[in-house]
Design a protein around this motif. Sequence first.
Motif, mmCIF file in Angstrom:
data_model
loop_
_atom_site.group_PDB
_atom_site.id
_atom_site.type_symbol
_atom_site.label_atom_id
_atom_site.label_comp_id
_atom_site.label_asym_id
_atom_site.label_seq_id
_atom_site.Cartn_x
_atom_site.Cartn_y
_atom_site.Cartn_z
ATOM 1 N N ASP A 61 0.934 -1.213 -0.071
ATOM 2 C CA ASP A 61 0.055 0.145 -0.396
ATOM 3 C C ASP A 61 1.176 0.965 0.466
ATOM 4 O O ASP A 61 2.534 0.932 -0.255
ATOM 5 C CB ASP A 61 -0.910 0.243 0.776
ATOM 6 N N GLY A 62 0.596 2.302 0.587
ATOM 7 C CA GLY A 62 1.326 3.397 0.337
ATOM 8 C C GLY A 62 0.297 4.744 -0.088
ATOM 9 O O GLY A 62 -0.564 4.441 -0.707
ATOM 10 N N ILE A 63 1.297 5.340 -0.726
ATOM 11 C CA ILE A 63 0.570 7.137 -0.494
ATOM 12 C C ILE A 63 1.510 7.274 -2.364
ATOM 13 O O ILE A 63 3.007 7.549 -2.342
ATOM 14 C CB ILE A 63 0.634 8.193 -0.081
ATOM 15 N N ILE A 64 1.231 8.204 -3.216
ATOM 16 C CA ILE A 64 1.975 9.373 -4.463
ATOM 17 C C ILE A 64 1.497 10.951 -3.510
ATOM 18 O O ILE A 64 0.479 11.054 -3.026
ATOM 19 C CB ILE A 64 1.226 9.373 -4.849
ATOM 20 N N GLU A 65 2.986 11.499 -3.070
ATOM 21 C CA GLU A 65 2.989 12.510 -2.965
ATOM 22 C C GLU A 65 3.918 13.563 -2.845
ATOM 23 O O GLU A 65 4.770 12.704 -4.301
ATOM 24 C CB GLU A 65 2.754 13.043 -1.171
ATOM 25 N N SER A 66 2.957 15.031 -3.428
ATOM 26 C CA SER A 66 4.477 15.703 -4.430
ATOM 27 C C SER A 66 3.713 17.110 -3.564
ATOM 28 O O SER A 66 3.513 17.377 -2.951
ATOM 29 C CB SER A 66 3.514 15.956 -6.041
ATOM 30 N N VAL A 76 8.552 17.660 -7.175
ATOM 31 C CA VAL A 76 8.947 16.682 -7.023
ATOM 32 C C VAL A 76 7.884 15.662 -6.851
ATOM 33 O O VAL A 76 6.950 16.078 -6.217
ATOM 34 C CB VAL A 76 9.836 16.355 -4.715
ATOM 35 N N MET A 77 7.940 14.717 -6.697
ATOM 36 C CA MET A 77 7.013 13.427 -6.625
ATOM 37 C C MET A 77 7.326 12.302 -6.133
ATOM 38 O O MET A 77 8.824 11.838 -6.506
ATOM 39 C CB MET A 77 5.836 13.046 -8.491
ATOM 40 N N GLU A 79 6.848 8.403 -4.567
ATOM 41 C CA GLU A 79 5.540 7.041 -3.857
ATOM 42 C C GLU A 79 6.514 6.759 -2.647
ATOM 43 O O GLU A 79 7.784 5.827 -2.638
ATOM 44 C CB GLU A 79 5.681 6.154 -4.704
ATOM 45 N N ARG A 189 9.604 3.731 -2.835
ATOM 46 C CA ARG A 189 9.741 3.397 -3.845
ATOM 47 C C ARG A 189 10.509 3.943 -5.182
ATOM 48 O O ARG A 189 11.569 3.491 -5.261
ATOM 49 C CB ARG A 189 8.705 2.597 -4.006
ATOM 50 N N ARG A 190 10.874 4.939 -5.151
ATOM 51 C CA ARG A 190 10.813 5.997 -6.645
ATOM 52 C C ARG A 190 10.645 6.988 -6.344
ATOM 53 O O ARG A 190 9.210 7.885 -5.482
ATOM 54 C CB ARG A 190 10.348 5.723 -7.595
ATOM 55 N N PHE A 191 11.232 7.866 -7.134
ATOM 56 C CA PHE A 191 10.836 9.851 -6.307
ATOM 57 C C PHE A 191 10.992 10.162 -8.046
ATOM 58 O O PHE A 191 12.350 9.925 -8.702
ATOM 59 C CB PHE A 191 11.589 10.250 -5.740
ATOM 60 N N VAL A 192 10.602 11.360 -7.987
ATOM 61 C CA VAL A 192 11.453 12.351 -9.197
ATOM 62 C C VAL A 192 11.266 13.390 -9.588
ATOM 63 O O VAL A 192 10.475 14.436 -7.921
ATOM 64 C CB VAL A 192 10.537 11.661 -10.889
ATOM 65 N N ARG A 193 12.395 14.547 -9.364
ATOM 66 C CA ARG A 193 13.417 15.671 -8.757
ATOM 67 C C ARG A 193 12.986 16.518 -10.296
ATOM 68 O O ARG A 193 13.747 15.917 -11.290
ATOM 69 C CB ARG A 193 13.902 15.737 -8.379
ATOM 70 N N TYR A 194 11.962 17.050 -10.370
ATOM 71 C CA TYR A 194 11.884 18.969 -12.054
ATOM 72 C C TYR A 194 12.705 20.019 -11.454
ATOM 73 O O TYR A 194 12.331 20.902 -10.383
ATOM 74 C CB TYR A 194 10.262 18.839 -12.388
ATOM 75 N N SER B 72 -4.839 9.991 -3.193
ATOM 76 C CA SER B 72 -2.882 9.387 -2.657
ATOM 77 C C SER B 72 -2.634 8.338 -4.163
ATOM 78 O O SER B 72 -1.294 7.951 -4.072
ATOM 79 C CB SER B 72 -3.139 9.727 -1.944
ATOM 80 N N MET B 77 3.323 14.984 -12.539
ATOM 81 C CA MET B 77 4.268 16.374 -12.466
ATOM 82 C C MET B 77 4.289 16.583 -13.857
ATOM 83 O O MET B 77 4.808 15.443 -15.242
ATOM 84 C CB MET B 77 4.993 15.824 -11.676
ATOM 85 N N ARG B 190 7.890 17.238 -20.625
ATOM 86 C CA ARG B 190 8.210 16.381 -19.741
ATOM 87 C C ARG B 190 6.866 16.285 -18.845
ATOM 88 O O ARG B 190 6.483 17.172 -17.954
ATOM 89 C CB ARG B 190 9.352 16.079 -19.345
ATOM 90 N N TYR B 194 2.609 7.778 -11.918
ATOM 91 C CA TYR B 194 3.244 7.178 -10.863
ATOM 92 C C TYR B 194 1.825 7.005 -10.824
ATOM 93 O O TYR B 194 0.894 7.182 -10.251
ATOM 94 C CB TYR B 194 3.484 7.990 -9.730
#
Lengths: 198, 198
Positions: A61-66, A76-77, A79, A189-194, B72, B77, B190, B194
């Motif tokens: 389970d979990g969440i996506i946050e930005s 930033v996004m 999981e 699990r993962r993240f991305v930074r723009y 969530s 993004m 881009r 997620y």
Amino acid sequence: MSTITISAQAVANLREQTGAGLLDCKKALTEANGNHEEAITILRKKGAASAAKKAERATKDGIIESYIHVGSRVGVMIEVNCETDFVARNEAFRIFVKDLCLQIAAASPLYVSRAEVPEAELAKEREIAAAQVQGKPPAAVQKIVEGKLEKYYSMACLLDQPFVKVPEKTVKEILTEQITKIGENIQVRRFVRYQLGS
Amino acid sequence: MSTITISAQAVANLREQTGAGLLDCKKALTEANGNHEEAITILRKKGAASAAKKAERATKDGIIESYIHVGSRVGVMIEVNCETDFVARNEAFRIFVKDLCLQIAAASPLYVSRAEVPEAELAKEREIAAAQVQGKPPAAVQKIVEGKLEKYYSMACLLDQPFVKVPEKTVKEILTEQITKIGENIQVRRFVRYQLGS
């Protein structure tokens, strides 16, 4: 062995500070002969052990946050996974995930953990470090190079970074504390930074 | 050639509907002999031409925006570029970027544009399509395969997708309208989407 009387107030204080269960707090205080600080140490040791055990459990389970920084030029996004929907909706969990977003915005990690660093990247870092310490005895070089790699990890890997809000701890340490406190395995699990234009 | 009187109200209506400039609206109405619909067509043609010209200009500014769907479990993004900080702070631009986030959340594109689709992916789609139309005359096969590829693009590429809010237009068409309306080149640089656990 004399029996120590542990007051309900002492137990309550310990619970509030550590987030540990009622029975665990009582046990720890008894073991520590009522000493508050020692009881914390006992709980921490147990907590870390139980966190390590929890860290092996599946996180489905979990969440996506930005997080978008003021001015909309950095975003930033992330999981973050946990074990149950119950924890995913938990306030403390959500605050922790928000803190991770701020951490990534501020400290620009490239990877979640050491395991994600590509071998080629490591080889390059090793080469640079070795070039910087040329001429020293091999044993010293080895040690210095390893030290420089540690430094690289603490910049490039989220979990190895000093936690911006509490710089004397790493993100990994804060994560372990959260696992203890919340009582479920938690994984980034993962993240991305723009960053605009880069 | 007789001179047509164009009322201020007619110009105002046209401006409101098209977002074009005062002088352009007056000219278009004159050219259309006061016919509102024809004036729109004239403006659209000019607008599209000017949008195409603007689409070549450098986009160095813009914003990062995100959208987290209720619960969530889905997050988006995006980085959308424009030419100036002035437009980056523009309300219409920001609303458009938010709409793009919703589009991506709802329609799950994989790429911004056709140019981003990897050659291997295209070859695979072509192969599948060709296998489905075996036995037909080669000319027909070619046409059907191209049709199926178009279908693939309209699912996989953000710009080729039907715009969720106005499904009779593609995202690319809406983007071109925005370039005309806002008066600056706009580019989706881009995006990332997620979905929890996938």
